[in-house]
Motif scaffolding. Sequence first.
Motif, PDB file in Angstrom:
ATOM      1  N   VAL A 211       0.836  -1.207   0.000  1.00 61.59           N
ATOM      2  CA  VAL A 211       0.000   0.000   0.000  1.00 61.59           C
ATOM      3  C   VAL A 211       0.872   1.259   0.000  1.00 61.59           C
ATOM      4  CG1 VAL A 211      -1.628   1.364   1.362  1.00 61.59           C
ATOM      5  CG2 VAL A 211      -2.009  -1.088   1.071  1.00 61.59           C
ATOM      6  N   THR A 212       1.918   1.267   0.834  1.00 59.66           N
ATOM      7  CA  THR A 212       2.806   2.433   0.907  1.00 59.66           C
ATOM      8  C   THR A 212       3.481   2.689  -0.440  1.00 59.66           C
ATOM      9  OG1 THR A 212       3.230   1.999   3.254  1.00 59.66           O
ATOM     10  CG2 THR A 212       4.774   3.444   2.108  1.00 59.66           C
ATOM     11  N   LEU A 213       3.947   1.624  -1.075  1.00 62.47           N
ATOM     12  CA  LEU A 213       4.604   1.757  -2.378  1.00 62.47           C
ATOM     13  C   LEU A 213       3.624   2.269  -3.427  1.00 62.47           C
ATOM     14  CD1 LEU A 213       7.345   1.263  -3.736  1.00 62.47           C
ATOM     15  CD2 LEU A 213       6.559  -1.051  -4.308  1.00 62.47           C
ATOM     16  N   LEU A 214       2.416   1.705  -3.440  1.00 61.24           N
ATOM     17  CA  LEU A 214       1.400   2.130  -4.403  1.00 61.24           C
ATOM     18  C   LEU A 214       1.010   3.592  -4.172  1.00 61.24           C
ATOM     19  CD1 LEU A 214      -0.499   1.379  -6.723  1.00 61.24           C
ATOM     20  CD2 LEU A 214      -2.133   0.537  -5.030  1.00 61.24           C
ATOM     21  N   VAL A 215       0.885   3.972  -2.911  1.00 60.41           N
ATOM     22  CA  VAL A 215       0.527   5.360  -2.587  1.00 60.41           C
ATOM     23  C   VAL A 215       1.621   6.319  -3.052  1.00 60.41           C
ATOM     24  CG1 VAL A 215       0.207   6.985  -0.676  1.00 60.41           C
ATOM     25  CG2 VAL A 215      -1.037   4.814  -0.691  1.00 60.41           C
ATOM     26  N   LEU A 216       2.886   5.950  -2.852  1.00 56.78           N
ATOM     27  CA  LEU A 216       3.986   6.808  -3.307  1.00 56.78           C
ATOM     28  C   LEU A 216       3.938   7.001  -4.827  1.00 56.78           C
ATOM     29  CD1 LEU A 216       6.968   5.514  -1.121  1.00 56.78           C
ATOM     30  CD2 LEU A 216       5.847   7.748  -0.979  1.00 56.78           C
ATOM     31  N   GLY A 217       3.706   5.907  -5.548  1.00 57.33           N
ATOM     32  CA  GLY A 217       3.595   6.004  -7.007  1.00 57.33           C
ATOM     33  C   GLY A 217       2.412   6.861  -7.422  1.00 57.33           C
ATOM     34  N   ALA A 218       1.281   6.679  -6.742  1.00 57.56           N
ATOM     35  CA  ALA A 218       0.078   7.448  -7.067  1.00 57.56           C
ATOM     36  C   ALA A 218       0.271   8.930  -6.759  1.00 57.56           C
ATOM     37  CB  ALA A 218      -1.117   6.900  -6.293  1.00 57.56           C
ATOM     38  N   MET A 219       0.959   9.234  -5.664  1.00 58.63           N
ATOM     39  CA  MET A 219       1.230  10.636  -5.341  1.00 58.63           C
ATOM     40  C   MET A 219       2.108  11.276  -6.417  1.00 58.63           C
ATOM     41  SD  MET A 219      -0.395  11.500  -2.645  1.00 58.63           S
ATOM     42  CE  MET A 219      -1.118  10.940  -1.104  1.00 58.63           C
ATOM     43  N   GLY A 220       3.012  10.480  -6.978  1.00 54.90           N
ATOM     44  CA  GLY A 220       3.819  10.982  -8.089  1.00 54.90           C
ATOM     45  C   GLY A 220       2.965  11.313  -9.298  1.00 54.90           C
ATOM     46  N   VAL A 221       1.981  10.462  -9.580  1.00 58.37           N
ATOM     47  CA  VAL A 221       1.062  10.719 -10.690  1.00 58.37           C
ATOM     48  C   VAL A 221       0.243  11.978 -10.414  1.00 58.37           C
ATOM     49  CG1 VAL A 221      -0.958   9.831 -11.937  1.00 58.37           C
ATOM     50  CG2 VAL A 221       0.933   8.303 -11.388  1.00 58.37           C
ATOM     51  N   ALA A 222      -0.214  12.127  -9.158  1.00 64.73           N
ATOM     52  CA  ALA A 222      -0.996  13.315  -8.793  1.00 64.73           C
ATOM     53  C   ALA A 222      -0.188  14.592  -9.006  1.00 64.73           C
ATOM     54  CB  ALA A 222      -1.447  13.210  -7.335  1.00 64.73           C
ATOM     55  N   CYS A 223       1.077  14.554  -8.599  1.00 68.10           N
ATOM     56  CA  CYS A 223       1.943  15.726  -8.804  1.00 68.10           C
ATOM     57  C   CYS A 223       2.158  16.000 -10.287  1.00 68.10           C
ATOM     58  CB  CYS A 223       3.287  15.518  -8.112  1.00 68.10           C
ATOM     59  SG  CYS A 223       3.173  15.534  -6.305  1.00 68.10           S
ATOM     60  N   SER A 224       2.292  14.943 -11.087  1.00 63.90           N
ATOM     61  CA  SER A 224       2.448  15.109 -12.536  1.00 63.90           C
ATOM     62  C   SER A 224       1.194  15.721 -13.144  1.00 63.90           C
ATOM     63  CB  SER A 224       2.750  13.761 -13.195  1.00 63.90           C
ATOM     64  OG  SER A 224       4.001  13.252 -12.770  1.00 63.90           O
ATOM     65  N   GLN A 225       0.023  15.311 -12.644  1.00 61.67           N
ATOM     66  CA  GLN A 225      -1.228  15.885 -13.128  1.00 61.67           C
ATOM     67  C   GLN A 225      -1.297  17.382 -12.792  1.00 61.67           C
ATOM     68  OE1 GLN A 225      -2.480  13.724 -15.467  1.00 61.67           O
ATOM     69  NE2 GLN A 225      -4.535  13.969 -14.619  1.00 61.67           N
ATOM     70  N   TRP A 226      -0.885  17.744 -11.577  1.00 61.19           N
ATOM     71  CA  TRP A 226      -0.878  19.143 -11.185  1.00 61.19           C
ATOM     72  C   TRP A 226       0.129  19.943 -12.005  1.00 61.19           C
ATOM     73  CZ3 TRP A 226      -3.332  22.625  -8.099  1.00 61.19           C
ATOM     74  CH2 TRP A 226      -4.418  22.132  -7.373  1.00 61.19           C
ATOM     75  N   ARG A 227       1.283  19.350 -12.242  1.00 66.50           N
ATOM     76  CA  ARG A 227       2.300  20.027 -13.059  1.00 66.50           C
ATOM     77  C   ARG A 227       1.779  20.272 -14.471  1.00 66.50           C
ATOM     78  NH1 ARG A 227       8.318  17.528 -14.388  1.00 66.50           N
ATOM     79  NH2 ARG A 227       9.059  19.264 -15.655  1.00 66.50           N
ATOM     80  N   LEU A 228       1.059  19.276 -14.997  1.00 68.79           N
ATOM     81  CA  LEU A 228       0.489  19.409 -16.336  1.00 68.79           C
ATOM     82  C   LEU A 228      -0.582  20.506 -16.370  1.00 68.79           C
ATOM     83  CD1 LEU A 228       0.461  18.282 -19.219  1.00 68.79           C
ATOM     84  CD2 LEU A 228      -1.166  16.554 -18.459  1.00 68.79           C
ATOM     85  N   SER A 229      -1.348  20.618 -15.276  1.00 72.48           N
ATOM     86  CA  SER A 229      -2.409  21.626 -15.230  1.00 72.48           C
ATOM     87  C   SER A 229      -1.855  23.048 -15.226  1.00 72.48           C
ATOM     88  CB  SER A 229      -3.290  21.407 -13.992  1.00 72.48           C
ATOM     89  OG  SER A 229      -2.611  21.790 -12.808  1.00 72.48           O
TER      90      SER A 229
END
Length: 310
Positions: A211-229
């Motif tokens: 779960v911790t590993l998946l959450v870290l990866g997902a948080m990276g995706v969230a930051c990428s989405q914000w960067r794209l926005s």
Amino acid sequence: MNLELSLKILGAALWLVLVACLQLDLESESWIVLLLMFSPLFLIPLSRRLIESPTDARRLEKSSMAAAILLGLSFCWMPAPSTAVLALPWLIIRLLLAWQALSQERPELGLAQISLLAARCFPAIGALWLFANRANWTPLGFDPLIVLLTGAHFHHAGFTLPLIAGMHAQRCPSCWTRFSCLAILIGVPIVAMGITCTHFGILAFVEPFGVTLLVLGAMGVACSQWRLSLQVGLHWSHRFLHAISGLALIGSMTLALGFGLRHLWPWAALSMPQMWTLHGSLNVFGFGLCSLLGWRLMEHRRTWSQSEVS
């Protein structure tokens, strides 16, 4: 009106019928079914033009809507071997699509390409668990609810997360985007393994680690989405969709981390019904739908601009 469009309209109508017919209690299993079916009926078709696939796979993808409709109809009856017949076409098509994806020749296979490949393969695992659920089977002695949730896990965390992570790594290769891909690729199956270990009372560390590993990866995706926005020149609608999807993913994964670490910090975890209500809804509508709409609109605008230039 062509057959594919007719099936999409029929699929949307079926989802609305399920909303009307199922007991719409956000903390009941009916809400899991509605969240689950949103992927085969909406999210997977919406992603079709984002992933390059061979010609044979495109033919199967076009017929997958009919199989998704049959899968949705299977939830109108109680689980039984006869009901599982309606879920069988979805399982067969997902297995065939996974096989075609794995057997497709590629000049290179980096983490971005592996993530996009996983997004085409993980739903086949989910389809297998859904078939078991519809047949009223309980693999490894799991409760039917866990069987259903596992099917949902591989149709959402196993689909939209590696898909969007792969899109970012392909569009903007960096250590950050590659780490997100790697963490998600490892985290999705480890979470499933961890739930199995917890079920048998062994290796208690596997689930929180996954779960911790998946959450870290997902948080990276969230930051990428914000960067794209925040990218200059992006249409305001694209900015809005990417920003909302990133925010929703942060919220849903914060809840997932609390639940995954429930044995260490029980106060941080929501109950199971609260998890599928809040975490599931944020993943499906906030992240899955908004992110795919954002990427599809970007792709459509890029194609339109190229056609204008030519």
